[in-house]
Design a protein around this motif. Sequence first.
Motif, PDB file in Angstrom:
ATOM      1  N   GLU A  90      -6.179  -4.721   1.659  1.00  0.00           N
ATOM      2  CA  GLU A  90      -4.764  -4.930   1.308  1.00  0.00           C
ATOM      3  C   GLU A  90      -4.209  -3.776   0.482  1.00  0.00           C
ATOM      4  OE1 GLU A  90      -2.574  -7.307   2.377  1.00  0.00           O
ATOM      5  OE2 GLU A  90      -4.227  -7.763   3.726  1.00  0.00           O
ATOM      6  N   GLY A  91      -5.020  -3.210  -0.402  1.00  0.00           N
ATOM      7  CA  GLY A  91      -4.574  -2.062  -1.202  1.00  0.00           C
ATOM      8  C   GLY A  91      -4.284  -0.852  -0.339  1.00  0.00           C
ATOM      9  N   GLN A  92      -5.149  -0.606   0.634  1.00  0.00           N
ATOM     10  CA  GLN A  92      -4.919   0.498   1.564  1.00  0.00           C
ATOM     11  C   GLN A  92      -3.638   0.270   2.339  1.00  0.00           C
ATOM     12  OE1 GLN A  92      -8.617   0.345   3.735  1.00  0.00           O
ATOM     13  NE2 GLN A  92      -9.571   1.882   2.437  1.00  0.00           N
ATOM     14  N   ARG A  93      -3.455  -0.945   2.830  1.00  0.00           N
ATOM     15  CA  ARG A  93      -2.265  -1.276   3.609  1.00  0.00           C
ATOM     16  C   ARG A  93      -1.006  -1.173   2.749  1.00  0.00           C
ATOM     17  NH1 ARG A  93       0.919  -5.138   4.173  1.00  0.00           N
ATOM     18  NH2 ARG A  93      -0.196  -6.663   2.929  1.00  0.00           N
ATOM     19  N   LEU A  94      -1.080  -1.680   1.534  1.00  0.00           N
ATOM     20  CA  LEU A  94       0.074  -1.669   0.639  1.00  0.00           C
ATOM     21  C   LEU A  94       0.512  -0.238   0.328  1.00  0.00           C
ATOM     22  CD1 LEU A  94       2.006  -3.288  -1.211  1.00  0.00           C
ATOM     23  CD2 LEU A  94       0.267  -3.104  -2.990  1.00  0.00           C
ATOM     24  N   VAL A  95      -0.429   0.614  -0.023  1.00  0.00           N
ATOM     25  CA  VAL A  95      -0.087   2.000  -0.360  1.00  0.00           C
ATOM     26  C   VAL A  95       0.436   2.749   0.866  1.00  0.00           C
ATOM     27  CG1 VAL A  95      -1.055   4.213  -1.114  1.00  0.00           C
ATOM     28  CG2 VAL A  95      -1.586   2.125  -2.361  1.00  0.00           C
ATOM     29  N   ALA A  96      -0.184   2.522   2.018  1.00  0.00           N
ATOM     30  CA  ALA A  96       0.279   3.188   3.234  1.00  0.00           C
ATOM     31  C   ALA A  96       1.678   2.715   3.630  1.00  0.00           C
ATOM     32  CB  ALA A  96      -0.705   2.951   4.374  1.00  0.00           C
ATOM     33  N   SER A  97       1.938   1.424   3.492  1.00  0.00           N
ATOM     34  CA  SER A  97       3.240   0.887   3.915  1.00  0.00           C
ATOM     35  C   SER A  97       4.347   1.154   2.898  1.00  0.00           C
ATOM     36  CB  SER A  97       3.143  -0.620   4.187  1.00  0.00           C
ATOM     37  OG  SER A  97       2.924  -1.337   2.982  1.00  0.00           O
ATOM     38  N   ARG A  98       3.972   1.425   1.660  1.00  0.00           N
ATOM     39  CA  ARG A  98       4.960   1.704   0.610  1.00  0.00           C
ATOM     40  C   ARG A  98       4.755   3.117   0.073  1.00  0.00           C
ATOM     41  NH1 ARG A  98       5.930  -3.080   1.580  1.00  0.00           N
ATOM     42  NH2 ARG A  98       6.231  -4.924   0.338  1.00  0.00           N
ATOM     43  N   SER A  99       4.559   4.047   0.999  1.00  0.00           N
ATOM     44  CA  SER A  99       4.228   5.414   0.601  1.00  0.00           C
ATOM     45  C   SER A  99       5.316   6.050  -0.260  1.00  0.00           C
ATOM     46  CB  SER A  99       3.928   6.278   1.816  1.00  0.00           C
ATOM     47  OG  SER A  99       5.045   6.370   2.651  1.00  0.00           O
ATOM     48  N   THR A 100       6.569   5.696  -0.041  1.00  0.00           N
ATOM     49  CA  THR A 100       7.640   6.290  -0.856  1.00  0.00           C
ATOM     50  C   THR A 100       7.558   5.814  -2.310  1.00  0.00           C
ATOM     51  OG1 THR A 100       9.175   4.519  -0.234  1.00  0.00           O
ATOM     52  CG2 THR A 100       9.249   6.548   1.067  1.00  0.00           C
ATOM     53  N   LEU A 101       6.952   4.664  -2.537  1.00  0.00           N
ATOM     54  CA  LEU A 101       6.782   4.145  -3.892  1.00  0.00           C
ATOM     55  C   LEU A 101       5.544   4.747  -4.565  1.00  0.00           C
ATOM     56  CD1 LEU A 101       7.633   2.085  -6.103  1.00  0.00           C
ATOM     57  CD2 LEU A 101       6.228   0.399  -4.910  1.00  0.00           C
ATOM     58  N   PHE A 102       4.430   4.833  -3.831  1.00  0.00           N
ATOM     59  CA  PHE A 102       3.169   5.215  -4.440  1.00  0.00           C
ATOM     60  C   PHE A 102       2.843   6.705  -4.356  1.00  0.00           C
ATOM     61  CE2 PHE A 102       2.487   0.650  -3.723  1.00  0.00           C
ATOM     62  CZ  PHE A 102       2.162   0.279  -5.011  1.00  0.00           C
ATOM     63  N   THR A 103       3.239   7.388  -3.291  1.00  0.00           N
ATOM     64  CA  THR A 103       2.866   8.792  -3.133  1.00  0.00           C
ATOM     65  C   THR A 103       3.355   9.667  -4.284  1.00  0.00           C
ATOM     66  OG1 THR A 103       2.697   8.541  -0.744  1.00  0.00           O
ATOM     67  CG2 THR A 103       2.935  10.785  -1.579  1.00  0.00           C
ATOM     68  N   PRO A 104       4.584   9.481  -4.780  1.00  0.00           N
ATOM     69  CA  PRO A 104       5.000  10.302  -5.919  1.00  0.00           C
ATOM     70  C   PRO A 104       4.163  10.066  -7.175  1.00  0.00           C
ATOM     71  CG  PRO A 104       6.904   9.278  -4.885  1.00  0.00           C
ATOM     72  CD  PRO A 104       5.684   8.657  -4.269  1.00  0.00           C
ATOM     73  N   ARG A 105       3.472   8.936  -7.243  1.00  0.00           N
ATOM     74  CA  ARG A 105       2.647   8.579  -8.404  1.00  0.00           C
ATOM     75  C   ARG A 105       1.157   8.780  -8.117  1.00  0.00           C
ATOM     76  NH1 ARG A 105       4.844   8.790 -12.755  1.00  0.00           N
ATOM     77  NH2 ARG A 105       3.164   7.538 -13.572  1.00  0.00           N
ATOM     78  N   LYS A 106       0.845   9.505  -7.051  1.00  0.00           N
ATOM     79  CA  LYS A 106      -0.542   9.674  -6.599  1.00  0.00           C
ATOM     80  C   LYS A 106      -1.464  10.170  -7.714  1.00  0.00           C
ATOM     81  CE  LYS A 106      -3.353  12.582  -3.585  1.00  0.00           C
ATOM     82  NZ  LYS A 106      -3.349  13.610  -2.555  1.00  0.00           N
TER      83      LYS A 106
END
Length: 130
Positions: A90-106
Amino acid sequence: MILPKMSAALLSMSFFGSAYACADLHGHTSLDQWVVICGAANGAAAVFQALPHDLAQHRETAKTHISRFAAESGMSALEFEPLFERGLTEGQRLVASRSTLFTPRKVALLDGFHHDKHIAYADVRRAFSS
């Protein structure tokens, strides 16, 4: 109910340096849910190419601390592995599906992940007790 908690934990990790840092966001979270949340943090870090030995160490730290807290609290044995795996997926799916939210905070999320792979039991116990 676990998806908002999972999202909150990952954001907590990226903003506050630990998935456990903002225990107030996790009120009334069961130990089973914490296992899923830890798996989600591991899955998120995997999406951002955390090294396999770091992923394994994070998993072992979570398992050790959660199992210890359960034993000290007189709780029954947890089904750690299946719950962690569910969270990881679920964490992998969540980060992949909400990349605009999480990628800037990578970078911050990975820093929190690395912190949590070495987190002290006292800090985890405090979060669980909140």
